[in-house]
Design a protein around this motif. Structure first.
Motif, PDB file in Angstrom:
ATOM      1  N   THR A   5       0.841  -1.195   0.000  1.00 46.71           N
ATOM      2  CA  THR A   5       0.000   0.000   0.000  1.00 46.71           C
ATOM      3  C   THR A   5       0.873   1.240   0.000  1.00 46.71           C
ATOM      4  N   ALA A   6       0.241   2.380  -0.183  1.00 44.67           N
ATOM      5  CA  ALA A   6       0.991   3.632  -0.235  1.00 44.67           C
ATOM      6  C   ALA A   6       1.674   3.904   1.084  1.00 44.67           C
ATOM      7  N   THR A  41       1.381  12.624  -4.521  1.00 45.24           N
ATOM      8  CA  THR A  41       1.584  11.181  -4.628  1.00 45.24           C
ATOM      9  C   THR A  41       2.582  10.854  -5.732  1.00 45.24           C
ATOM     10  N   GLY A  43       4.538   7.944  -7.962  1.00 49.07           N
ATOM     11  CA  GLY A  43       4.541   6.570  -8.423  1.00 49.07           C
ATOM     12  C   GLY A  43       5.963   6.036  -8.360  1.00 49.07           C
ATOM     13  N   VAL A  87       3.127  10.755  -0.515  1.00 51.23           N
ATOM     14  CA  VAL A  87       2.707   9.349  -0.523  1.00 51.23           C
ATOM     15  C   VAL A  87       3.436   8.624  -1.653  1.00 51.23           C
ATOM     16  N   ASN A  89       3.366   5.518  -3.991  1.00 54.69           N
ATOM     17  CA  ASN A  89       2.401   4.544  -4.494  1.00 54.69           C
ATOM     18  C   ASN A  89       3.069   3.623  -5.516  1.00 54.69           C
ATOM     19  N   LEU A  99      -2.504   5.088 -14.112  1.00 56.27           N
ATOM     20  CA  LEU A  99      -2.599   5.684 -12.776  1.00 56.27           C
ATOM     21  C   LEU A  99      -2.272   7.174 -12.794  1.00 56.27           C
ATOM     22  N   THR A 104      -4.379   9.111  -9.775  1.00 59.83           N
ATOM     23  CA  THR A 104      -3.887   8.391  -8.592  1.00 59.83           C
ATOM     24  C   THR A 104      -2.503   8.878  -8.194  1.00 59.83           C
ATOM     25  N   ILE A 105      -1.614   9.091  -9.185  1.00 56.33           N
ATOM     26  CA  ILE A 105      -0.273   9.596  -8.895  1.00 56.33           C
ATOM     27  C   ILE A 105      -0.082  10.945  -9.578  1.00 56.33           C
TER      28      ILE A 105
END
Length: 318
Positions: A5-6, A41, A43, A87, A89, A99, A104-105
């Motif tokens: 998980t992150a 976030t 990646g 974060v 990820n 993503l 998400t990122i």
């Protein structure tokens, strides 16, 4: 502890002197998202040594992550934030672009090739590394070129430009190779290690990192034949000029200030975790040129090294 998980870490307090705080009302795109959420976030990759990978303590680190953190600090200063949660990820070659596209990122800190096709989907910061697609095989296999793989098993990683390239070359040259697809670089290398594939087609620096950190590094050899030029860049969402400007400026400043030299030495010319292996990878001339004049070009021709004689001839003509 398996990091599936992150992972969250806190950046230190921003140095706000000389940087005007930006109000949320003035912001758009990724900068607005970061300001409102208080989070950025990144990646990251599990096995892209030495760019972005998990060490023996299950901690993400690497050359790309160090550069991304320079961009994170610049974003924090630009937004006038005293704290910015970062974060990490995990992404793969196959998931990194989706993503990024779905939000998400915000930055992808791995080993992603910047090419003209990908620029239709995403943007890139100034190139951070220039590598080439080559083949890794066991020395006992006597693989010297792509032609030596006719009718044999070859592996590459899902979602990579290398996989697409090797597939096209297989058809164009009628090689009859059986191309295997692995989920990540570690699995691709394992296929060669266990004999499921004769060779692994990938960027030479990634192949060097995987071989150097393997159980028997001296068992492997990387071909001298280069199949392509691959410029790496930190990836961002497309059509977000304000965010790209902050990131591009931060990365370009690392290059032109000379700070990149210490970062490069740390990851390519010094012992690195988890086994303390020194890749002893001297900075290529293409990279020296990129660091002197940062570019985000996805055209391989932009990274061609001009012979010194031609440089001097050009100066005389001027």
């Amino acid at each position: 502890m398996k990091l599936s998980t992150a992972i969250a870490i806190l950046c230190g307090s921003a140095l706000l002197s000389g940087h005007a705080a930006v109000s949320a009302q003035e912001l758009t795109g990724t900068l607005k998202k970061i300001k409102e959420s208080g989070t950025i976030t990144l990646g990251v990759r599990d096995s892209s040594i030495p760019f972005s990978y998990l060490d023996d303590k299950q901690s993400y680190q690497g050359y790309s992550i160090d550069l991304c953190m320079k961009a994170v600090k610049a974003v924090q200063r630009h937004l006038g934030m005293s704290e910015l949660k970062t974060v990490l990820n995990p992404v793969t070659s196959a998931t990194r672009i989706p993503l990024m596209a779905n939000g998400t990122i915000d930055l992808e800190c791995g080993s992603t090739t910047n090419n003209l096709e990908r620029q239709k989907q995403v943007s890139f910061a100034p190139t951070m590394f220039v590598t080439a697609t080559r083949l890794l095989a066991k020395k006992s296999s006597n693989i010297r070129s792509l032609a030596d793989l006719k009718g044999k098993n070859v592996v590459s990683t899902a979602g990579t430009a290398n996989l697409k390239q090797i597939t096209i070359m297989n058809g164009e040259q009628n090689l009859g190779m059986n191309i295997l697809i692995a989920k990540d670089h570690a699995e691709s290398f394992l296929m060669v290690e266990t004999g499921r594939a004769v060779a692994f087609a990938m960027d030479d620096i990634l192949l060097a990192g995987l071989a150097a950190n393997s159980k028997n590094p001296n068992d492997y050899e990387i071909t001298k034949e280069a199949l392509s030029v691959e410029p790496y860049g930190i990836m961002m969402r497309r059509d977000d000029a304000a965010f790209k400007k902050v990131v591009d400026t931060a990365i370009a400043n690392v290059y032109t200030s000379g700070d990149i030299n210490a970062i490069y030495t740390k990851w390519f010319q010094s012992p690195i975790p988890p086994r303390g292996v020194n890749l002893k990878f001297a900075m290529p001339e293409q990279m020296r040129a990129v660091f002197a004049k940062p570019t985000d070009s996805g055209d391989p021709a932009a990274y061609a090294v001009v012979p010194e004689a031609q440089k001097n001839l050009g100066k005389k003509k001027k």
